[in-house]
Motif scaffolding. Structure first.
Motif, mmCIF file in Angstrom:
data_model
loop_
_atom_site.group_PDB
_atom_site.id
_atom_site.type_symbol
_atom_site.label_atom_id
_atom_site.label_comp_id
_atom_site.label_asym_id
_atom_site.label_seq_id
_atom_site.Cartn_x
_atom_site.Cartn_y
_atom_site.Cartn_z
ATOM 1 N N ASP A 1 20.331 -43.789 2.545
ATOM 2 C CA ASP A 1 19.689 -43.454 1.271
ATOM 3 C C ASP A 1 18.664 -42.337 1.455
ATOM 4 O O ASP A 1 18.543 -41.443 0.606
ATOM 5 N N ALA A 2 17.928 -42.376 2.561
ATOM 6 C CA ALA A 2 16.917 -41.347 2.816
ATOM 7 C C ALA A 2 17.576 -39.984 3.011
ATOM 8 O O ALA A 2 17.111 -38.975 2.462
ATOM 9 N N LEU A 3 18.652 -39.946 3.778
ATOM 10 C CA LEU A 3 19.348 -38.683 3.983
ATOM 11 C C LEU A 3 19.958 -38.162 2.683
ATOM 12 O O LEU A 3 19.928 -36.952 2.410
ATOM 13 N N THR A 4 20.478 -39.060 1.878
ATOM 14 C CA THR A 4 21.022 -38.642 0.587
ATOM 15 C C THR A 4 19.922 -38.085 -0.301
ATOM 16 O O THR A 4 20.104 -37.069 -0.982
ATOM 17 N N ARG A 5 18.784 -38.734 -0.270
ATOM 18 C CA ARG A 5 17.659 -38.322 -1.113
ATOM 19 C C ARG A 5 17.215 -36.886 -0.817
ATOM 20 O O ARG A 5 16.856 -36.148 -1.723
ATOM 21 N N VAL A 6 17.247 -36.488 0.451
ATOM 22 C CA VAL A 6 16.813 -35.140 0.815
ATOM 23 C C VAL A 6 17.979 -34.150 0.863
ATOM 24 O O VAL A 6 17.798 -33.003 1.293
ATOM 25 N N GLY A 7 19.162 -34.587 0.437
ATOM 26 C CA GLY A 7 20.318 -33.688 0.403
ATOM 27 C C GLY A 7 20.867 -33.355 1.774
ATOM 28 O O GLY A 7 21.407 -32.261 1.986
ATOM 29 N N ALA A 8 20.760 -34.291 2.724
ATOM 30 C CA ALA A 8 21.188 -34.013 4.092
ATOM 31 C C ALA A 8 22.178 -35.036 4.620
ATOM 32 O O ALA A 8 22.385 -35.132 5.833
ATOM 33 N N ALA A 9 22.829 -35.796 3.735
ATOM 34 C CA ALA A 9 23.768 -36.819 4.196
ATOM 35 C C ALA A 9 24.914 -36.216 5.000
ATOM 36 O O ALA A 9 25.423 -36.843 5.938
ATOM 37 N N HIS A 10 25.309 -34.990 4.661
ATOM 38 C CA HIS A 10 26.429 -34.349 5.356
ATOM 39 C C HIS A 10 26.076 -33.939 6.788
ATOM 40 O O HIS A 10 26.968 -33.581 7.565
ATOM 41 N N LEU A 11 24.794 -34.030 7.143
ATOM 42 C CA LEU A 11 24.359 -33.637 8.482
ATOM 43 C C LEU A 11 24.273 -34.816 9.450
ATOM 44 O O LEU A 11 23.915 -34.627 10.615
ATOM 45 N N GLY B 1 15.756 -24.335 10.571
ATOM 46 C CA GLY B 1 14.408 -24.837 10.301
ATOM 47 C C GLY B 1 14.336 -25.647 9.022
ATOM 48 O O GLY B 1 13.703 -26.710 8.980
ATOM 49 N N GLY B 2 14.981 -25.173 7.969
ATOM 50 C CA GLY B 2 14.963 -25.908 6.710
ATOM 51 C C GLY B 2 15.683 -27.234 6.795
ATOM 52 O O GLY B 2 15.230 -28.245 6.246
ATOM 53 N N GLU B 3 16.817 -27.252 7.516
ATOM 54 C CA GLU B 3 17.558 -28.500 7.693
ATOM 55 C C GLU B 3 16.749 -29.499 8.504
ATOM 56 O O GLU B 3 16.708 -30.695 8.175
ATOM 57 N N ARG B 4 16.098 -29.030 9.551
ATOM 58 C CA ARG B 4 15.274 -29.935 10.366
ATOM 59 C C ARG B 4 14.160 -30.553 9.529
ATOM 60 O O ARG B 4 13.875 -31.744 9.650
ATOM 61 N N GLN B 5 13.531 -29.732 8.684
ATOM 62 C CA GLN B 5 12.428 -30.249 7.883
ATOM 63 C C GLN B 5 12.916 -31.331 6.927
ATOM 64 O O GLN B 5 12.250 -32.348 6.717
#
Length: 275
Positions: free
Chosen positions: A124-134, A144-148
């Motif tokens: 849920d946290a990864l989905t919330r920040v738009g990073a579930a695909h990572l 840098g943006g993805e890491r943040q």
């Protein structure tokens, strides 16, 4: 959760870098710290997330002294994203986010696996920040943006009542800066057991980003608070000239109506041509 910093002073290597600071953040507020380089913003936040101990004063969360709590109890209430976050080992994104669940674990999971509840919270946290695909990517391979985004997801997976962010937009392009601060503002009720979003303390360099995303600003100069209040009240040209040494011109954002600033230098005697 309410945050009260009362008469806080911090010494580093024998020098007093923060002096007698008092700061209050109401539950769910986004409170910004602004000031010149070396003014004490990061030192103050390091004391709030317990990387430093105060020489005097207290940090209280809903009336409880944060520095008197044991490490696990403190970590269940407060999560931090320091200014410089490094990874020495090549974890996957999913593993980095799972680290946010460590304060909540009461014992080892059989086989070392993540519990179903922890796994759901991390997804849920990864989905919330738009990073579930990572999730299966190497953290070291990210931009840098993805890491943040991933580090914010780790903090959210911790389900904190207070979120401390030290220059969260460092090294990001303007679109990424806006994305990250919008994420911070949009932290929703699902992230905390109390049903309300976390209280946020953040240090920011960019005064326009601070004006557009913070409810309250505290201006720090030479380790002291010199002004506080809503951005519209605090970001006055006279104060900015005194603290930052710039001439500020106030305008309004055409969409949000937030105060925004245009800057030019204040002429100094050594700028004048020789006669």
């Amino acid at each position: 959760m309410r945050v009260d910093i009362e008469d806080l002073s911090v010494d580093v290597a024998g020098a007093r870098l923060v002096r007698d600071i008092t700061l209050h953040a109401a539950p769910g507020q986004v409170v910004g710290l602004v000031g010149p380089n070396g003014s004490g913003k990061s030192t103050l936040l390091r004391c709030v997330y317990r990387a430093l101990r105060p020489a005097a004063g207290t940090v209280r969360l809903d009336g409880e002294d944060l520095h008197a709590m044991d490490a696990r109890a403190g970590a269940r209430r407060l999560a931090a994203l320091p200014q410089e976050s490094s990874a020495e080992f090549d974890f996957t994104v999913a593993q980095v986010v799972e680290m946010g669940r460590l304060p909540h674990r009461r014992g080892p999971v059989p086989g070392g696996r993540t519990s179903p509840d922890d796994a759901r919270i991390c997804r849920d946290a990864l989905t919330r920040v738009g990073a579930a695909h990572l999730a299966e990517r190497s953290f070291l391979s990210l931009s840098g943006g993805e890491r943040q985004r991933v580090l914010i997801a780790r903090a959210l997976a911790q389900q904190p009542r207070v979120l401390v962010l030290d220059e969260p937009t460092n090294h990001l392009d303007i679109a990424q800066q806006l994305d990250v601060l919008s994420l911070v503002r949009a932290c929703g009720s699902s992230w905390t057991e109390s049903g309300g979003g976390p209280t946020v303390l953040t240090a920011l360099h960019d005064l326009n980003l601070a004006a557009g995303h913070c409810d309250v600003l505290y201006v720090i100069a030479h380790g002291r608070i010199v002004a506080s209040g809503p951005p519209d009240d605090v970001l006055a040209p006279e104060l900015l000239a005194d603290v930052f040494g710039v001439r500020a011109h106030r305008v309004r954002h055409p969409v949000t109506d937030a105060v925004q600033l245009l800057f030019d230098r204040i002429a100094r005697p050594d700028d004048l041509p020789a006669s």
